[in-house]
Scaffold this motif. Structure first.
Motif, PDB file in Angstrom:
ATOM      1  N   SER A  86       0.729  -1.129   0.038  1.00 41.49           N
ATOM      2  CA  SER A  86       0.049  -0.027   0.201  1.00 41.49           C
ATOM      3  C   SER A  86       0.977   1.246   0.152  1.00 41.49           C
ATOM      4  N   ASN A  87       0.378   2.486  -0.497  1.00 42.35           N
ATOM      5  CA  ASN A  87       1.020   3.577  -0.314  1.00 42.35           C
ATOM      6  C   ASN A  87       1.417   3.986   1.164  1.00 42.35           C
ATOM      7  N   GLU A  88       0.783   3.650   2.034  1.00 40.98           N
ATOM      8  CA  GLU A  88       0.974   3.749   3.658  1.00 40.98           C
ATOM      9  C   GLU A  88       2.051   3.192   3.836  1.00 40.98           C
ATOM     10  N   ALA A  89       2.393   1.683   3.550  1.00 37.62           N
ATOM     11  CA  ALA A  89       3.429   0.952   3.846  1.00 37.62           C
ATOM     12  C   ALA A  89       4.761   1.430   3.046  1.00 37.62           C
ATOM     13  N   LEU A  90       4.732   1.695   2.131  1.00 34.35           N
ATOM     14  CA  LEU A  90       5.568   2.489   1.102  1.00 34.35           C
ATOM     15  C   LEU A  90       6.229   3.643   1.943  1.00 34.35           C
ATOM     16  N   ALA A  91       5.152   4.684   2.062  1.00 34.64           N
ATOM     17  CA  ALA A  91       5.674   5.814   2.717  1.00 34.64           C
ATOM     18  C   ALA A  91       6.220   5.650   4.011  1.00 34.64           C
ATOM     19  N   GLU A  92       5.873   4.607   4.958  1.00 27.62           N
ATOM     20  CA  GLU A  92       6.434   4.516   6.217  1.00 27.62           C
ATOM     21  C   GLU A  92       8.022   3.972   5.892  1.00 27.62           C
ATOM     22  N   GLN A  93       8.167   3.387   5.070  1.00 25.85           N
ATOM     23  CA  GLN A  93       9.492   2.567   4.556  1.00 25.85           C
ATOM     24  C   GLN A  93      10.504   3.725   4.348  1.00 25.85           C
ATOM     25  N   LEU A  94       9.953   4.700   3.318  1.00 29.29           N
ATOM     26  CA  LEU A  94      10.894   5.855   2.787  1.00 29.29           C
ATOM     27  C   LEU A  94      10.525   7.275   3.743  1.00 29.29           C
ATOM     28  N   ASN A  95      10.022   7.062   4.940  1.00 27.07           N
ATOM     29  CA  ASN A  95       9.877   8.105   5.833  1.00 27.07           C
ATOM     30  C   ASN A  95       9.268   9.384   5.188  1.00 27.07           C
ATOM     31  N   CYS A  96       8.089   9.038   4.437  1.00 27.20           N
ATOM     32  CA  CYS A  96       7.280  10.272   3.816  1.00 27.20           C
ATOM     33  C   CYS A  96       5.974  10.075   3.875  1.00 27.20           C
ATOM     34  N   LYS A  97       5.156  10.865   3.661  1.00 28.77           N
ATOM     35  CA  LYS A  97       3.630  11.002   3.275  1.00 28.77           C
ATOM     36  C   LYS A  97       3.109  10.044   2.388  1.00 28.77           C
ATOM     37  N   PRO A  98       2.114   9.234   2.789  1.00 27.22           N
ATOM     38  CA  PRO A  98       1.204   8.414   1.752  1.00 27.22           C
ATOM     39  C   PRO A  98       1.128   9.185   0.653  1.00 27.22           C
ATOM     40  N   ASP A  99       0.542  10.455   0.652  1.00 29.79           N
ATOM     41  CA  ASP A  99       0.226  11.276  -0.616  1.00 29.79           C
ATOM     42  C   ASP A  99       1.520  11.415  -1.455  1.00 29.79           C
ATOM     43  N   SER A 100       2.636  11.407  -0.791  1.00 26.78           N
ATOM     44  CA  SER A 100       3.750  11.718  -1.732  1.00 26.78           C
ATOM     45  C   SER A 100       4.241  10.470  -2.469  1.00 26.78           C
ATOM     46  N   ILE A 101       3.734   9.331  -2.022  1.00 26.35           N
ATOM     47  CA  ILE A 101       3.937   8.095  -2.989  1.00 26.35           C
ATOM     48  C   ILE A 101       3.594   8.153  -4.360  1.00 26.35           C
ATOM     49  N   ARG A 102       2.326   8.616  -4.378  1.00 27.72           N
ATOM     50  CA  ARG A 102       1.296   8.678  -5.875  1.00 27.72           C
ATOM     51  C   ARG A 102       2.392   9.643  -6.562  1.00 27.72           C
ATOM     52  N   THR A 103       2.902  10.745  -6.064  1.00 26.59           N
ATOM     53  CA  THR A 103       3.604  11.699  -7.050  1.00 26.59           C
ATOM     54  C   THR A 103       5.118  10.898  -7.217  1.00 26.59           C
ATOM     55  N   LYS A 104       5.710  10.168  -6.281  1.00 27.09           N
ATOM     56  CA  LYS A 104       6.807   9.737  -6.436  1.00 27.09           C
ATOM     57  C   LYS A 104       6.821   8.641  -7.662  1.00 27.09           C
ATOM     58  N   LEU A 105       5.613   7.941  -7.534  1.00 27.74           N
ATOM     59  CA  LEU A 105       5.426   6.671  -8.605  1.00 27.74           C
ATOM     60  C   LEU A 105       5.380   7.172  -9.798  1.00 27.74           C
ATOM     61  N   PHE A 106       4.390   8.321  -9.801  1.00 27.96           N
ATOM     62  CA  PHE A 106       4.378   9.081 -11.235  1.00 27.96           C
ATOM     63  C   PHE A 106       5.635   9.491 -12.036  1.00 27.96           C
ATOM     64  N   ARG A 107       6.240   9.979 -11.096  1.00 25.15           N
ATOM     65  CA  ARG A 107       7.757  10.437 -11.688  1.00 25.15           C
ATOM     66  C   ARG A 107       8.709   9.415 -11.971  1.00 25.15           C
ATOM     67  N   VAL A 108       8.605   8.231 -10.927  1.00 23.61           N
ATOM     68  CA  VAL A 108       9.653   7.118 -11.505  1.00 23.61           C
ATOM     69  C   VAL A 108       9.168   6.422 -12.734  1.00 23.61           C
ATOM     70  N   ARG A 109       7.682   6.338 -12.968  1.00 21.09           N
ATOM     71  CA  ARG A 109       7.288   5.616 -14.076  1.00 21.09           C
ATOM     72  C   ARG A 109       7.633   6.379 -15.312  1.00 21.09           C
ATOM     73  N   LYS A 110       7.533   7.863 -15.235  1.00 20.26           N
ATOM     74  CA  LYS A 110       7.862   8.671 -16.264  1.00 20.26           C
ATOM     75  C   LYS A 110       9.403   8.226 -16.525  1.00 20.26           C
ATOM     76  N   ARG A 111      10.286   8.256 -15.631  1.00 13.96           N
ATOM     77  CA  ARG A 111      11.699   8.357 -15.778  1.00 13.96           C
ATOM     78  C   ARG A 111      11.868   6.764 -16.453  1.00 13.96           C
ATOM     79  N   PHE A 112      11.065   5.899 -15.896  1.00 15.43           N
ATOM     80  CA  PHE A 112      11.317   4.471 -16.541  1.00 15.43           C
ATOM     81  C   PHE A 112      11.263   4.687 -17.861  1.00 15.43           C
TER      82      PHE A 112
END
Length: 186
Positions: free
Chosen positions: A148-174
């Motif tokens: 879940s976004n919450e579990a990923l956020a916990e591992q990366l020490n950020c907010k769950p809403d940030s995960i969506r943004t990070k994933l969008f950017r990672v997919r774009k880079r990929f």
């Protein structure tokens, strides 16, 4: 990557272990009312324990009798949901023998198609390996491990809403890396 537990997780783990040891028999008796198979009973109890863990603060605040009732209701509801889910899946499942008989003869891919598929896999792997470790972690966590976004956020020490943004950017880079590997892919 090292797994990080939230603060107080060891106390919660000890509490849940004690709770399980005390109410194990009750859990399995109730699960046994809904599933005869010991594997299914174990599965029901495990799913319910995860749900109980999420309500650990509530469990600590109520009386021991209320804890037993809470556990019983959680096991019952989990078992009902488990059966409902598996009934739906059972309607969609076909025995392997039947499925194999229904399929036409398996076609062997032409050599060109196999070569192209191999090259595509190699390009994807090269693009993935050129991503930074955090990007790889996000992609693996979200799309392979289904975290879940919450579990990923916990591992990366950020907010769950940030995960969506990070994933969008990672997919774009990929995707950019894939297009760099194979310009015709665009």
């Amino acid at each position: 990557m090292e797994t990080r537990f939230p603060k107080g997780a060891m106390k919660e783990q000890a509490y849940m272990t004690e709770l399980y040891m005390e109410y194990e028999r009750l859990m399995f008796v109730i699960a046994g009312r809904y599933a005869a198979d010991p594997f299914e009973q174990e599965e029901i109890v495990q799913i319910a324990l995860v749900r109980l863990w999420e309500k650990i603060d509530t469990l600590r605040q109520v009386s021991p009798h209320a804890v037993a009732s809470y556990i019983a209701v959680t096991i019952r509801n989990t078992a009902i949901n488990y059966r409902r889910k598996h009934r739906k899946e059972a309607g969609r499942q076909v025995p392997l023998d039947t499925a194999m008989e229904a399929l036409p003869e398996l076609q062997v891919l032409p050599a060109d198609a196999r070569l192209l598929a191999h090259e595509n896999r190699a390009a994807v792997l090269r693009a993935y390996r050129s991503l930074p470790p955090e990007d790889q972690f996000l992609l693996e966590g979200k799309y392979i491990l289904h975290c879940s976004n919450e579990a990923l956020a916990e591992q990366l020490n950020c907010k769950p809403d940030s995960i969506r943004t990070k994933l969008f950017r990672v997919r774009k880079r990929f995707l950019a890396l894939l297009q760099k590997e194979d310009p015709d892919r665009g």
